[in-house]
Scaffold this motif. Structure first.
Motif, PDB file in Angstrom:
ATOM      1  N   TYR A 130      -9.015  -8.239  -9.635  1.00  0.00           N
ATOM      2  CA  TYR A 130      -7.782  -8.151  -8.866  1.00  0.00           C
ATOM      3  C   TYR A 130      -7.995  -7.463  -7.521  1.00  0.00           C
ATOM      4  CZ  TYR A 130      -5.794  -9.300 -13.408  1.00  0.00           C
ATOM      5  OH  TYR A 130      -5.503  -9.908 -14.589  1.00  0.00           O
ATOM      6  N   ALA A 131      -8.896  -7.974  -6.737  1.00  0.00           N
ATOM      7  CA  ALA A 131      -9.250  -7.350  -5.462  1.00  0.00           C
ATOM      8  C   ALA A 131      -8.124  -7.507  -4.448  1.00  0.00           C
ATOM      9  CB  ALA A 131     -10.519  -7.978  -4.910  1.00  0.00           C
ATOM     10  N   PRO A 132      -7.776  -6.414  -3.751  1.00  0.00           N
ATOM     11  CA  PRO A 132      -6.765  -6.530  -2.694  1.00  0.00           C
ATOM     12  C   PRO A 132      -7.364  -7.187  -1.455  1.00  0.00           C
ATOM     13  CG  PRO A 132      -7.550  -4.278  -2.846  1.00  0.00           C
ATOM     14  CD  PRO A 132      -8.220  -5.041  -3.951  1.00  0.00           C
ATOM     15  N   HIS A 133      -6.509  -7.844  -0.682  1.00  0.00           N
ATOM     16  CA  HIS A 133      -6.960  -8.394   0.593  1.00  0.00           C
ATOM     17  C   HIS A 133      -7.061  -7.293   1.630  1.00  0.00           C
ATOM     18  CE1 HIS A 133      -6.109 -10.234   4.612  1.00  0.00           C
ATOM     19  NE2 HIS A 133      -7.200 -10.866   4.251  1.00  0.00           N
ATOM     20  N   SER A 134      -6.134  -6.332   1.580  1.00  0.00           N
ATOM     21  CA  SER A 134      -6.167  -5.181   2.475  1.00  0.00           C
ATOM     22  C   SER A 134      -5.706  -3.965   1.680  1.00  0.00           C
ATOM     23  CB  SER A 134      -5.250  -5.401   3.684  1.00  0.00           C
ATOM     24  OG  SER A 134      -3.905  -5.446   3.270  1.00  0.00           O
ATOM     25  N   GLY A 135      -6.083  -2.797   2.111  1.00  0.00           N
ATOM     26  CA  GLY A 135      -5.667  -1.583   1.414  1.00  0.00           C
ATOM     27  C   GLY A 135      -6.196  -1.546   0.000  1.00  0.00           C
ATOM     28  N   GLY A 136      -5.407  -0.968  -0.898  1.00  0.00           N
ATOM     29  CA  GLY A 136      -5.886  -0.841  -2.263  1.00  0.00           C
ATOM     30  C   GLY A 136      -4.893  -1.263  -3.328  1.00  0.00           C
ATOM     31  N   THR A 137      -3.623  -1.495  -2.958  1.00  0.00           N
ATOM     32  CA  THR A 137      -2.589  -1.796  -3.942  1.00  0.00           C
ATOM     33  C   THR A 137      -2.237  -3.276  -3.930  1.00  0.00           C
ATOM     34  OG1 THR A 137      -1.676   0.417  -3.613  1.00  0.00           O
ATOM     35  CG2 THR A 137      -0.272  -1.167  -4.728  1.00  0.00           C
ATOM     36  N   VAL A 138      -2.069  -3.834  -5.121  1.00  0.00           N
ATOM     37  CA  VAL A 138      -1.638  -5.223  -5.295  1.00  0.00           C
ATOM     38  C   VAL A 138      -0.465  -5.224  -6.266  1.00  0.00           C
ATOM     39  CG1 VAL A 138      -3.907  -6.233  -4.813  1.00  0.00           C
ATOM     40  CG2 VAL A 138      -3.318  -5.578  -7.159  1.00  0.00           C
ATOM     41  N   VAL A 139       0.165  -6.363  -6.428  1.00  0.00           N
ATOM     42  CA  VAL A 139       1.229  -6.502  -7.422  1.00  0.00           C
ATOM     43  C   VAL A 139       0.906  -7.675  -8.339  1.00  0.00           C
ATOM     44  CG1 VAL A 139       3.046  -5.452  -6.016  1.00  0.00           C
ATOM     45  CG2 VAL A 139       2.663  -7.914  -5.874  1.00  0.00           C
ATOM     46  N   ASP A 141       0.804  -1.224   0.000  1.00  0.00           N
ATOM     47  CA  ASP A 141       0.000   0.000   0.000  1.00  0.00           C
ATOM     48  C   ASP A 141       0.835   1.272   0.000  1.00  0.00           C
ATOM     49  OD1 ASP A 141      -2.334  -1.451  -0.132  1.00  0.00           O
ATOM     50  OD2 ASP A 141      -2.527  -1.581   2.047  1.00  0.00           O
ATOM     51  N   ALA A 142       2.120   1.188   0.307  1.00  0.00           N
ATOM     52  CA  ALA A 142       2.984   2.367   0.245  1.00  0.00           C
ATOM     53  C   ALA A 142       3.290   2.747  -1.208  1.00  0.00           C
ATOM     54  CB  ALA A 142       4.282   2.106   1.003  1.00  0.00           C
ATOM     55  N   LEU A 143       2.983   1.855  -2.124  1.00  0.00           N
ATOM     56  CA  LEU A 143       3.214   2.115  -3.547  1.00  0.00           C
ATOM     57  C   LEU A 143       1.947   2.723  -4.131  1.00  0.00           C
ATOM     58  CD1 LEU A 143       4.820  -1.346  -4.284  1.00  0.00           C
ATOM     59  CD2 LEU A 143       6.025   0.805  -3.932  1.00  0.00           C
ATOM     60  N   THR A 144       2.045   3.916  -4.659  1.00  0.00           N
ATOM     61  CA  THR A 144       0.846   4.613  -5.140  1.00  0.00           C
ATOM     62  C   THR A 144       0.756   4.692  -6.647  1.00  0.00           C
ATOM     63  OG1 THR A 144       2.002   6.722  -4.909  1.00  0.00           O
ATOM     64  CG2 THR A 144       0.648   6.001  -3.048  1.00  0.00           C
ATOM     65  N   GLU A 145       1.833   4.445  -7.339  1.00  0.00           N
ATOM     66  CA  GLU A 145       1.830   4.544  -8.794  1.00  0.00           C
ATOM     67  C   GLU A 145       1.923   3.163  -9.429  1.00  0.00           C
ATOM     68  OE1 GLU A 145       4.797   7.197 -10.252  1.00  0.00           O
ATOM     69  OE2 GLU A 145       4.464   8.627  -8.638  1.00  0.00           O
ATOM     70  N   VAL A 146       1.456   3.089 -10.672  1.00  0.00           N
ATOM     71  CA  VAL A 146       1.639   1.861 -11.441  1.00  0.00           C
ATOM     72  C   VAL A 146       3.087   1.855 -11.903  1.00  0.00           C
ATOM     73  CG1 VAL A 146       0.977   0.594 -13.499  1.00  0.00           C
ATOM     74  CG2 VAL A 146      -0.752   1.816 -12.181  1.00  0.00           C
ATOM     75  N   ASP A 147       3.871   0.944 -11.348  1.00  0.00           N
ATOM     76  CA  ASP A 147       5.291   0.914 -11.675  1.00  0.00           C
ATOM     77  C   ASP A 147       5.874  -0.419 -11.223  1.00  0.00           C
ATOM     78  OD1 ASP A 147       7.693   1.746 -12.649  1.00  0.00           O
ATOM     79  OD2 ASP A 147       7.976   3.364 -11.210  1.00  0.00           O
ATOM     80  N   TYR A 148       7.086  -0.702 -11.716  1.00  0.00           N
ATOM     81  CA  TYR A 148       7.768  -1.902 -11.255  1.00  0.00           C
ATOM     82  C   TYR A 148       8.030  -1.784  -9.766  1.00  0.00           C
ATOM     83  CZ  TYR A 148       8.570  -3.541 -15.999  1.00  0.00           C
ATOM     84  OH  TYR A 148       8.389  -4.001 -17.262  1.00  0.00           O
ATOM     85  N   LEU A 149       7.949  -2.899  -9.077  1.00  0.00           N
ATOM     86  CA  LEU A 149       8.230  -2.928  -7.651  1.00  0.00           C
ATOM     87  C   LEU A 149       9.697  -2.568  -7.446  1.00  0.00           C
ATOM     88  CD1 LEU A 149       6.501  -3.665  -5.192  1.00  0.00           C
ATOM     89  CD2 LEU A 149       7.383  -5.962  -5.359  1.00  0.00           C
ATOM     90  N   PRO A 150       9.999  -1.630  -6.547  1.00  0.00           N
ATOM     91  CA  PRO A 150      11.406  -1.275  -6.310  1.00  0.00           C
ATOM     92  C   PRO A 150      12.214  -2.505  -5.889  1.00  0.00           C
ATOM     93  CG  PRO A 150       9.940   0.307  -5.267  1.00  0.00           C
ATOM     94  CD  PRO A 150       9.079  -0.825  -5.755  1.00  0.00           C
ATOM     95  N   ALA A 151      13.457  -2.578  -6.333  1.00  0.00           N
ATOM     96  CA  ALA A 151      14.308  -3.753  -6.115  1.00  0.00           C
ATOM     97  C   ALA A 151      14.470  -4.114  -4.650  1.00  0.00           C
ATOM     98  CB  ALA A 151      15.673  -3.539  -6.749  1.00  0.00           C
ATOM     99  N   GLY A 152      14.437  -3.136  -3.739  1.00  0.00           N
ATOM    100  CA  GLY A 152      14.618  -3.411  -2.314  1.00  0.00           C
ATOM    101  C   GLY A 152      13.364  -3.203  -1.496  1.00  0.00           C
ATOM    102  N   TYR A 153      12.192  -3.257  -2.125  1.00  0.00           N
ATOM    103  CA  TYR A 153      10.937  -2.981  -1.415  1.00  0.00           C
ATOM    104  C   TYR A 153      10.750  -3.917  -0.215  1.00  0.00           C
ATOM    105  CZ  TYR A 153       6.060  -2.133  -0.415  1.00  0.00           C
ATOM    106  OH  TYR A 153       4.892  -1.810   0.217  1.00  0.00           O
ATOM    107  N   GLY A 154      10.430  -3.341   0.926  1.00  0.00           N
ATOM    108  CA  GLY A 154      10.179  -4.119   2.136  1.00  0.00           C
ATOM    109  C   GLY A 154      11.410  -4.808   2.690  1.00  0.00           C
ATOM    110  N   GLY A 155      12.597  -4.378   2.253  1.00  0.00           N
ATOM    111  CA  GLY A 155      13.832  -5.008   2.727  1.00  0.00           C
ATOM    112  C   GLY A 155      14.146  -6.321   2.027  1.00  0.00           C
TER     113      GLY A 155
END
Length: 191
Positions: A65-74, A33-47
């Motif tokens: 493509y319903a999220p389980h929580s929040g609004g963003t999925v990958v 959910d910290a990701l707000t734009e449509v983009d590739y997942l950052p290489a170090g996301y979430g450690g």
């Protein structure tokens, strides 16, 4: 090196080995959910190391493509392979699983790796518009996980969950007490 220094180092190592099992587990849930734009997942996301993958984040509130929580999925794009889904952990963890939604063509299975060897494979989950949790089915340590699917673009992932060992305060207290005892013994030997 004098014998007392060698004994002190050996005793310190023994104390550390004795308190290591006293560590507790800390569960981590990556919601994306910290990701707000449509983009590739950052290489170090979430450690974690996502650099071998082509995960893309997007707002999952529409279609299947319903999220389980929040609004963003990958998700992965058209033509993605199992290798494109690889996620590496910075340390050995226990991987619990993740939530998936999507179209029925989006069947998913986890492949779990430790030191380059396949150590576990989960059950297979057929995605649907209602998010469902796919458990890893493996309680051992892993350092990488990939998602196997015949249709990577047909599913979205949310709430990627894993557990790492975190020492409890009692562990540190025991370790300090043991090191103090080792120091005291070494001091008495010198006197």
């Amino acid at each position: 090196m004098p014998m007392q220094h060698m004994l002190a180092r050996w005793a310190a190592a023994a104390v550390l080995a004795a308190v290591a099992p006293l560590a507790s587990a800390a569960s981590t849930v990556l919601t994306f959910d910290a990701l707000t734009e449509v983009d590739y997942l950052p290489a170090g996301y979430g450690g974690l190391d996502w650099s071998a993958s082509t995960w893309t984040s997007f707002d999952g509130s529409g279609a299947a493509y319903a999220p389980h929580s929040g609004g963003t999925v990958v998700t992965l794009g058209w033509g993605a392979t199992d290798a494109d889904s690889l996620v590496r952990f910075g340390q050995a963890v226990t991987f619990e699983g993740a939530w998936f939604s999507g179209y029925t063509e989006g069947d998913v299975t986890f492949k779990l790796y430790y030191q380059g060897a396949l150590v576990g494979t989960s059950a297979t989950l057929a995605a649907s518009a209602t998010p469902s949790f796919l458990a890893s089915g493996y309680a051992g340590l892993v350092d990488a996980v990939s998602i196997s699917s015949t249709g990577h673009a047909f599913y979205a992932m949310d709430d990627f969950t894993f557990t790492t060992a975190v020492p409890e305060p009692e562990t540190y207290a025991l370790m300090l007490a043991g090191l103090g005892a080792v120091g005291l013994a070494a001091r008495r030997r010198r006197a």
